[in-house]
Write a protein that holds these residues in place. Structure first.
Motif, PDB file in Angstrom:
ATOM      1  N   THR A 157       0.846  -1.188   0.000  1.00 41.92           N
ATOM      2  CA  THR A 157       0.000   0.000   0.000  1.00 41.92           C
ATOM      3  C   THR A 157       0.883   1.240   0.000  1.00 41.92           C
ATOM      4  OG1 THR A 157      -0.107  -0.042   2.413  1.00 41.92           O
ATOM      5  CG2 THR A 157      -1.866  -1.168   1.216  1.00 41.92           C
ATOM      6  N   GLU A 158       0.571   2.172  -0.851  1.00 40.77           N
ATOM      7  CA  GLU A 158       1.342   3.407  -0.934  1.00 40.77           C
ATOM      8  C   GLU A 158       0.979   4.320   0.226  1.00 40.77           C
ATOM      9  OE1 GLU A 158       3.759   4.297  -2.967  1.00 40.77           O
ATOM     10  OE2 GLU A 158       3.691   2.330  -3.939  1.00 40.77           O
ATOM     11  N   PRO A 159       1.964   4.790   0.986  1.00 41.88           N
ATOM     12  CA  PRO A 159       1.656   5.678   2.115  1.00 41.88           C
ATOM     13  C   PRO A 159       1.202   7.042   1.627  1.00 41.88           C
ATOM     14  CG  PRO A 159       4.031   5.487   1.819  1.00 41.88           C
ATOM     15  CD  PRO A 159       3.405   4.500   0.879  1.00 41.88           C
ATOM     16  N   ALA A 160       0.427   7.712   2.457  1.00 43.40           N
ATOM     17  CA  ALA A 160       0.003   9.072   2.154  1.00 43.40           C
ATOM     18  C   ALA A 160       1.214   9.998   2.151  1.00 43.40           C
ATOM     19  CB  ALA A 160      -1.022   9.538   3.177  1.00 43.40           C
ATOM     20  N   GLN A 161       1.095  11.094   1.441  1.00 39.94           N
ATOM     21  CA  GLN A 161       2.163  12.079   1.391  1.00 39.94           C
ATOM     22  C   GLN A 161       2.020  13.074   2.548  1.00 39.94           C
ATOM     23  OE1 GLN A 161       4.890  12.286  -1.231  1.00 39.94           O
ATOM     24  NE2 GLN A 161       4.171  10.189  -0.835  1.00 39.94           N
ATOM     25  N   ALA A 162       3.141  13.519   3.063  1.00 39.24           N
ATOM     26  CA  ALA A 162       3.146  14.467   4.165  1.00 39.24           C
ATOM     27  C   ALA A 162       2.720  15.848   3.676  1.00 39.24           C
ATOM     28  CB  ALA A 162       4.543  14.542   4.776  1.00 39.24           C
ATOM     29  N   PRO A 163       2.193  16.684   4.588  1.00 41.96           N
ATOM     30  CA  PRO A 163       1.875  18.062   4.199  1.00 41.96           C
ATOM     31  C   PRO A 163       3.102  18.781   3.647  1.00 41.96           C
ATOM     32  CG  PRO A 163       0.947  17.533   6.350  1.00 41.96           C
ATOM     33  CD  PRO A 163       1.831  16.390   5.983  1.00 41.96           C
ATOM     34  N   GLU A 164       2.857  19.749   2.783  1.00 41.45           N
ATOM     35  CA  GLU A 164       3.956  20.434   2.101  1.00 41.45           C
ATOM     36  C   GLU A 164       4.314  21.782   2.717  1.00 41.45           C
ATOM     37  OE1 GLU A 164       2.876  20.779  -1.965  1.00 41.45           O
ATOM     38  OE2 GLU A 164       3.030  18.619  -2.380  1.00 41.45           O
ATOM     39  N   HIS A 165       3.466  22.341   3.541  1.00 38.91           N
ATOM     40  CA  HIS A 165       3.670  23.714   3.995  1.00 38.91           C
ATOM     41  C   HIS A 165       3.910  23.746   5.506  1.00 38.91           C
ATOM     42  CE1 HIS A 165       2.546  24.944   0.002  1.00 38.91           C
ATOM     43  NE2 HIS A 165       1.387  24.302   0.117  1.00 38.91           N
ATOM     44  N   ALA A 166       5.120  23.403   5.913  1.00 36.68           N
ATOM     45  CA  ALA A 166       5.486  23.441   7.319  1.00 36.68           C
ATOM     46  C   ALA A 166       5.911  24.849   7.719  1.00 36.68           C
ATOM     47  CB  ALA A 166       6.624  22.460   7.586  1.00 36.68           C
ATOM     48  N   GLU A 167       5.542  25.236   8.937  1.00 37.82           N
ATOM     49  CA  GLU A 167       5.993  26.516   9.482  1.00 37.82           C
ATOM     50  C   GLU A 167       7.342  26.381  10.177  1.00 37.82           C
ATOM     51  OE1 GLU A 167       2.942  27.969  12.028  1.00 37.82           O
ATOM     52  OE2 GLU A 167       1.488  28.247  10.406  1.00 37.82           O
ATOM     53  N   PHE A 168       7.642  25.180  10.648  1.00 42.99           N
ATOM     54  CA  PHE A 168       8.955  24.923  11.246  1.00 42.99           C
ATOM     55  C   PHE A 168       9.340  23.485  10.924  1.00 42.99           C
ATOM     56  CE2 PHE A 168       5.561  24.675  14.401  1.00 42.99           C
ATOM     57  CZ  PHE A 168       5.687  23.402  14.916  1.00 42.99           C
ATOM     58  N   SER A 169      10.644  23.249  10.821  1.00 44.67           N
ATOM     59  CA  SER A 169      11.113  21.954  10.347  1.00 44.67           C
ATOM     60  C   SER A 169      12.523  21.698  10.863  1.00 44.67           C
ATOM     61  CB  SER A 169      11.100  21.921   8.809  1.00 44.67           C
ATOM     62  OG  SER A 169      11.586  20.681   8.323  1.00 44.67           O
ATOM     63  N   GLN A 170      12.836  20.435  11.058  1.00 41.52           N
ATOM     64  CA  GLN A 170      14.180  20.030  11.459  1.00 41.52           C
ATOM     65  C   GLN A 170      14.525  18.731  10.741  1.00 41.52           C
ATOM     66  OE1 GLN A 170      14.754  19.592  15.700  1.00 41.52           O
ATOM     67  NE2 GLN A 170      16.661  18.448  15.458  1.00 41.52           N
ATOM     68  N   THR A 171      15.729  18.636  10.249  1.00 43.85           N
ATOM     69  CA  THR A 171      16.199  17.428   9.590  1.00 43.85           C
ATOM     70  C   THR A 171      16.822  16.486  10.611  1.00 43.85           C
ATOM     71  OG1 THR A 171      16.631  18.625   7.538  1.00 43.85           O
ATOM     72  CG2 THR A 171      17.706  16.488   7.795  1.00 43.85           C
ATOM     73  N   ILE A 172      16.427  15.222  10.578  1.00 42.77           N
ATOM     74  CA  ILE A 172      16.990  14.191  11.447  1.00 42.77           C
ATOM     75  C   ILE A 172      17.771  13.219  10.568  1.00 42.77           C
ATOM     76  CG2 ILE A 172      16.508  12.377  13.119  1.00 42.77           C
ATOM     77  CD1 ILE A 172      15.740  15.173  14.089  1.00 42.77           C
TER      78      ILE A 172
END
Length: 278
Positions: A157-172
């Motif tokens: 099953t193909e997973p849903a896509q994450a929202p595209e418009h984040a107000e804050f973000s961090q790379t792990i």
């Protein structure tokens, strides 16, 4: 799906553990997150770091195929072999304080068997109350899902896509050392986090799997740093695994007293969704 054992007999079972919230595990967690290890007696334990305590010490001979403790004691004897942390809900009443004793009271709330798109599933929900000095500090509902091994012709099953418009973000950027350290801190023997051959060949992942609880911890930590406020409630749901040590993003959008949060995989898939209120 299961043996002739009535799994509903496990609903209502209780267990209680007491632990001393030593500062050392919290300092080790700081180091695992590449922070200076500064915590000392009397400091507030950050939200969701309670998973470093109240650990179960099972003998090696009492572990199952995946190195989780064998079922049939507190948790019901579900025969489906794969176990995952599906989600959780939390109410933060007051701080847990380092250097003091605390008690964890756990009760099996429900056991539900279902037929999913990829085969049989069994969901177990466990309620935990954490008390310190006789006062309720934290309430948690923990959802565990059990499922069958992936078949050669299992539906993908193909997973849903994450929202595209984040107000804050961090790379792990996961590393084997990070996964090992968190597994050690939580005494989590699940082989998907350190045995790449097992993760790929037995449980069907792309490689080593990033811990769901650690993803949830990072999401709530990001929201608390963004709002500069302690959380009142938090809920999260795991939707797709993060595996193979690829970098991913933890992101969110802030409203007045809430934050909508999510983990976005390298391929854009929504790995986890969460909501925090302050």
């Amino acid at each position: 799906m299961t043996s002739t054992v009535n799994l509903q007999d496990w609903v209502g079972r209780e267990i209680e553990r007491t632990d001393h919230l030593r500062p050392e595990p919290a300092r080790f967690m700081q180091a695992t997150l590449d922070r200076d290890p500064t915590f000392a007696t009397g400091d507030r334990l950050p939200a969701l770091w309670h998973w470093l305590y109240f650990l179960e010490a099972s003998r090696s001979s009492d572990l199952g195929r995946d190195a989780h403790p064998k079922r049939g004691r507190f948790l019901p004897p579900i025969t489906l072999p794969r176990r995952m942390w599906a989600g959780g809900r939390f109410a933060f009443h007051t701080d847990l304080v380092l250097g003091q004793a605390a008690t964890k009271k756990s009760t099996i709330k429900s056991v539900v068997e279902k037929e999913g798109r990829t085969g049989p599933l069994c969901f177990v929900t466990v309620h935990h109350d954490y008390l310190q000095a006789g006062q309720l500090a934290l309430s948690e509902e923990h959802d565990i899902v059990y499922r069958a091994d992936p078949g050669a012709h299992a539906k993908v099953t193909e997973p849903a896509q994450a929202p595209e418009h984040a107000e804050f973000s961090q790379t792990i950027t996961p590393t084997q050392v990070m996964l090992f350290r968190y597994s050690a801190l939580t005494f989590n023997g699940h082989r998907i986090h350190y045995d790449a051959d097992y993760a790929r060949d037995v449980e069907g992942y792309d490689g080593l799997v990033f811990h769901g609880p650690l993803t949830a911890t990072l999401l709530l930590d990001l929201a608390c740093r963004q709002t500069a406020r302690p959380p009142k409630h938090f809920t999260f749901r795991g939707l797709a695994p993060i595996s193979g040590l690829a970098a991913f993003h933890i992101e969110g959008q802030q409203n007045k007293d809430t934050a909508n949060l999510w983990a976005r995989r390298a391929d854009g898939a929504l790995a986890m969704s969460a909501t925090a209120s302050f």
